[in-house]
Design a protein around this motif. Sequence first.
Motif, PDB file in Angstrom:
ATOM      1  N   THR A   2      -7.778  10.818 -39.132  1.00 41.72           N
ATOM      2  CA  THR A   2      -7.568  11.897 -40.086  1.00 41.72           C
ATOM      3  C   THR A   2      -6.540  11.465 -41.119  1.00 41.72           C
ATOM      4  N   THR A   3      -6.866  11.627 -42.388  1.00 41.92           N
ATOM      5  CA  THR A   3      -5.955  11.240 -43.461  1.00 41.92           C
ATOM      6  C   THR A   3      -5.311  12.479 -44.086  1.00 41.92           C
ATOM      7  N   VAL A   4      -4.312  12.232 -44.912  1.00 37.29           N
ATOM      8  CA  VAL A   4      -3.696  13.322 -45.676  1.00 37.29           C
ATOM      9  C   VAL A   4      -4.764  14.029 -46.507  1.00 37.29           C
ATOM     10  N   ARG A   5      -5.653  13.264 -47.088  1.00 35.35           N
ATOM     11  CA  ARG A   5      -6.740  13.846 -47.894  1.00 35.35           C
ATOM     12  C   ARG A   5      -7.601  14.788 -47.052  1.00 35.35           C
ATOM     13  N   ASP A   6      -7.957  14.367 -45.836  1.00 38.19           N
ATOM     14  CA  ASP A   6      -8.742  15.218 -44.949  1.00 38.19           C
ATOM     15  C   ASP A   6      -8.009  16.521 -44.643  1.00 38.19           C
ATOM     16  N   ALA A   7      -6.716  16.389 -44.344  1.00 32.57           N
ATOM     17  CA  ALA A   7      -5.921  17.573 -44.002  1.00 32.57           C
ATOM     18  C   ALA A   7      -5.827  18.527 -45.190  1.00 32.57           C
ATOM     19  N   VAL A   8      -5.696  17.978 -46.391  1.00 31.67           N
ATOM     20  CA  VAL A   8      -5.618  18.815 -47.587  1.00 31.67           C
ATOM     21  C   VAL A   8      -6.943  19.523 -47.831  1.00 31.67           C
ATOM     22  N   PHE A   9      -8.054  18.833 -47.639  1.00 32.55           N
ATOM     23  CA  PHE A   9      -9.349  19.483 -47.825  1.00 32.55           C
ATOM     24  C   PHE A   9      -9.520  20.655 -46.857  1.00 32.55           C
ATOM     25  N   ASP A  10      -9.058  20.491 -45.625  1.00 36.79           N
ATOM     26  CA  ASP A  10      -9.124  21.605 -44.674  1.00 36.79           C
ATOM     27  C   ASP A  10      -8.288  22.789 -45.158  1.00 36.79           C
ATOM     28  N   LEU A  11      -7.109  22.500 -45.735  1.00 38.02           N
ATOM     29  CA  LEU A  11      -6.271  23.571 -46.279  1.00 38.02           C
ATOM     30  C   LEU A  11      -6.958  24.276 -47.448  1.00 38.02           C
ATOM     31  N   LEU A  12      -7.568  23.496 -48.328  1.00 40.18           N
ATOM     32  CA  LEU A  12      -8.245  24.092 -49.479  1.00 40.18           C
ATOM     33  C   LEU A  12      -9.345  25.040 -49.018  1.00 40.18           C
ATOM     34  N   ARG A  13     -10.048  24.667 -47.966  1.00 42.37           N
ATOM     35  CA  ARG A  13     -11.089  25.563 -47.443  1.00 42.37           C
ATOM     36  C   ARG A  13     -10.462  26.832 -46.867  1.00 42.37           C
ATOM     37  N   ARG A  14      -9.362  26.678 -46.125  1.00 43.20           N
ATOM     38  CA  ARG A  14      -8.716  27.835 -45.503  1.00 43.20           C
ATOM     39  C   ARG A  14      -8.237  28.819 -46.556  1.00 43.20           C
ATOM     40  N   TYR A  15      -7.701  28.300 -47.657  1.00 42.61           N
ATOM     41  CA  TYR A  15      -7.147  29.171 -48.700  1.00 42.61           C
ATOM     42  C   TYR A  15      -8.149  29.484 -49.804  1.00 42.61           C
ATOM     43  N   GLU A  16      -9.408  29.102 -49.620  1.00 40.68           N
ATOM     44  CA  GLU A  16     -10.476  29.352 -50.586  1.00 40.68           C
ATOM     45  C   GLU A  16     -10.140  28.768 -51.960  1.00 40.68           C
ATOM     46  N   LEU A  17      -9.564  27.582 -51.940  1.00 38.50           N
ATOM     47  CA  LEU A  17      -9.281  26.819 -53.170  1.00 38.50           C
ATOM     48  C   LEU A  17     -10.312  25.705 -53.300  1.00 38.50           C
ATOM     49  N   ALA A 131       4.245  10.996 -47.413  1.00 39.20           N
ATOM     50  CA  ALA A 131       2.836  11.332 -47.634  1.00 39.20           C
ATOM     51  C   ALA A 131       2.403  12.442 -46.683  1.00 39.20           C
ATOM     52  N   GLN A 132       2.887  12.405 -45.454  1.00 37.78           N
ATOM     53  CA  GLN A 132       2.486  13.383 -44.448  1.00 37.78           C
ATOM     54  C   GLN A 132       2.998  14.794 -44.750  1.00 37.78           C
ATOM     55  N   ASP A 133       3.908  14.923 -45.700  1.00 40.40           N
ATOM     56  CA  ASP A 133       4.406  16.238 -46.089  1.00 40.40           C
ATOM     57  C   ASP A 133       3.554  16.901 -47.170  1.00 40.40           C
ATOM     58  N   PRO A 164      -2.273   8.150 -42.971  1.00 39.43           N
ATOM     59  CA  PRO A 164      -2.710   8.831 -41.743  1.00 39.43           C
ATOM     60  C   PRO A 164      -2.013  10.173 -41.561  1.00 39.43           C
ATOM     61  N   PHE A 165      -2.729  11.111 -40.912  1.00 38.64           N
ATOM     62  CA  PHE A 165      -2.153  12.428 -40.660  1.00 38.64           C
ATOM     63  C   PHE A 165      -2.351  12.849 -39.201  1.00 38.64           C
ATOM     64  N   GLU A 166      -2.540  11.916 -38.310  1.00 41.76           N
ATOM     65  CA  GLU A 166      -2.750  12.235 -36.897  1.00 41.76           C
ATOM     66  C   GLU A 166      -1.483  12.828 -36.303  1.00 41.76           C
ATOM     67  N   GLY A 167      -1.612  13.995 -35.650  1.00 42.01           N
ATOM     68  CA  GLY A 167      -0.493  14.566 -34.923  1.00 42.01           C
ATOM     69  C   GLY A 167       0.609  15.148 -35.775  1.00 42.01           C
ATOM     70  N   GLU A 168       0.383  15.315 -37.074  1.00 43.77           N
ATOM     71  CA  GLU A 168       1.420  15.839 -37.961  1.00 43.77           C
ATOM     72  C   GLU A 168       1.369  17.373 -38.009  1.00 43.77           C
ATOM     73  N   THR A 169       2.450  17.965 -38.464  1.00 43.89           N
ATOM     74  CA  THR A 169       2.561  19.416 -38.555  1.00 43.89           C
ATOM     75  C   THR A 169       2.572  19.833 -40.026  1.00 43.89           C
ATOM     76  N   VAL A 170       1.808  20.867 -40.342  1.00 45.15           N
ATOM     77  CA  VAL A 170       1.830  21.441 -41.685  1.00 45.15           C
ATOM     78  C   VAL A 170       2.998  22.415 -41.759  1.00 45.15           C
ATOM     79  N   ALA A 171       3.964  22.105 -42.615  1.00 44.60           N
ATOM     80  CA  ALA A 171       5.208  22.882 -42.664  1.00 44.60           C
ATOM     81  C   ALA A 171       5.049  24.106 -43.561  1.00 44.60           C
ATOM     82  N   ALA A 172       4.189  25.040 -43.145  1.00 45.08           N
ATOM     83  CA  ALA A 172       3.972  26.292 -43.872  1.00 45.08           C
ATOM     84  C   ALA A 172       3.170  27.205 -42.968  1.00 45.08           C
ATOM     85  N   PRO A 173       3.332  28.527 -43.103  1.00 46.11           N
ATOM     86  CA  PRO A 173       2.545  29.436 -42.272  1.00 46.11           C
ATOM     87  C   PRO A 173       1.075  29.428 -42.661  1.00 46.11           C
TER      88      PRO A 173
END
Length: 526
Positions: A2-17, A131-133, A164-173
């Motif tokens: 899982t990359t930072v890009r993958d994690a961001v795409f998941d966020l964009l879907r969650r927030y309908e962006l 990058a992971q932030d 890489p973004f394996e095992g990282e925490t998204v620092a936001a609710p």
Amino acid sequence: MTTVRDAVFDLLRRYELTTLFCNPGSTEVSLLTGLPDDLRFVLALHEGSVVGMATGWAIGREAPALAVLHTTAGLGNAVGAIATARVNRVPLVILVGQQDRRHLALEPFLTGRLDGLAGDYPVRVDQPVRAQDVPGAIARAFHEAATSRGPALVVVPMDDWEAPFEGETVAAPGRLLRPAAVADDDLAPLVELLSGALSPAIVAGARADWDSLVPLAELLGCPVFQESFGSRAGFPQDHPQYAGVLPADRGRLRETLSGHDVVLAVGAPVFRQYPYAPGPLVASGTVVALVTDDPAEAHRSPAELAYLASPGAVCARLTALLPARTGRGRHQPPPAEIPELPPLRAAHVLRELALRLPADTVLIEETPSSRPDLHRLMPARTPLGFLSAAMGGLGFAVPAAVGLRMALPDRPVVAVVGDGSALYGLHALWSAAHYRVGALFVVLANGRYAVMDRLADQRGEGKAPWPPFDEVDMGALARSLGCPAVRVGSYDELTAALDEIVPTLAARDSPLLLDVSVAVDPGFQP
């Protein structure tokens, strides 16, 4: 992996962006190439149009929109549109590209000196340490944009996307709730003030809530004025209690509000002005109260009593707590005078539009010299029946209309702009044509900056140095960008064109520019 890009795409879907407005640069290629099919890329030909279209999209959807800008050049080109979004209180998440993190210290080509480039207009600017932030920074930007009602920027170095973004925490609710309730005890001072008022008045601003303000105004039976230079209508302008737009100078403002012992500003500053004039804002004996959800607006307003709270929640409780007043009267301003024909003037165009446009039309205005006529002749009948750039800069209307129609494909969307204004955002016509966006652009073409000419005349200190630009052919420019255009030079041509075009607005799947040649209107007063 899982990359930072993958994690961001998941966020964009969650927030309908999932719609990205962008003019791409090399520092964004690693983000943009190979986008998943559920993410929509929308190209604009200039960064001002990128942010302007995103602004319209956010207004139409009543939710944050996503824009992607290219390092210094892209962010620099978009600063005016970012300022407009902030003053209009429109939530945006803006990703700004940056050079590769691994050699930023050497300042390679396209390194962006981005800190502070947009000034104080963003509600937040974040340059993540790692990058992971980045995913957490984008999630926080979404919440900050929605809470503070403005653009939030995240600067992302180009190599961060593949980290890489394996095992990282998204620092936001994941979810952030914003309860809007107000306590009756807190409203007691305002209830007492309004209960004892002999002749109250309301000033409605862009952040007023129609559903709660209309019952309150009817309960009080008082006139309701629209704030000057507001970004949208704060009250239905065909309502019998609507009393017109507040004047933009202190002398006329005092005169307009004289006789009112209590003035309640709802979702509006106290009070927006343009030309400086000495003296107080209101006459002695007039008490001003304010309800706003904008902290800066509350803190700078010279009101006797100010509430930093949801205007909708406050107005709803006031309606429940206040006694009804007797004798609700009509307060509408007198009918607007229309100049005789010929020549064809802006007022004729606005009148004929008003006679034909359906009530649910989204109307975007950017015609400074004709704005008073537009206010008088085209009353807003829905909350989006009047939209404008509260910041005052040009270049908002054309791209905003594109974004609004994309967000609201079943509603008629009309932008009324001067030719001088249209030239600042004309690039967006290509996006409208390419993505089959059925907005109507009515260009009032007089070949000059008419409002500037009048301001210069009012000074009486000699001829202004700027020339007219009547060589510009708006229709030809539109067609060169793929947007159909119709030229109108007479009243009969105008009415014939509107009779044909207006009935198609809700179903249109292609843009149209109406290039209307108008004579310069005399007597403008801001």
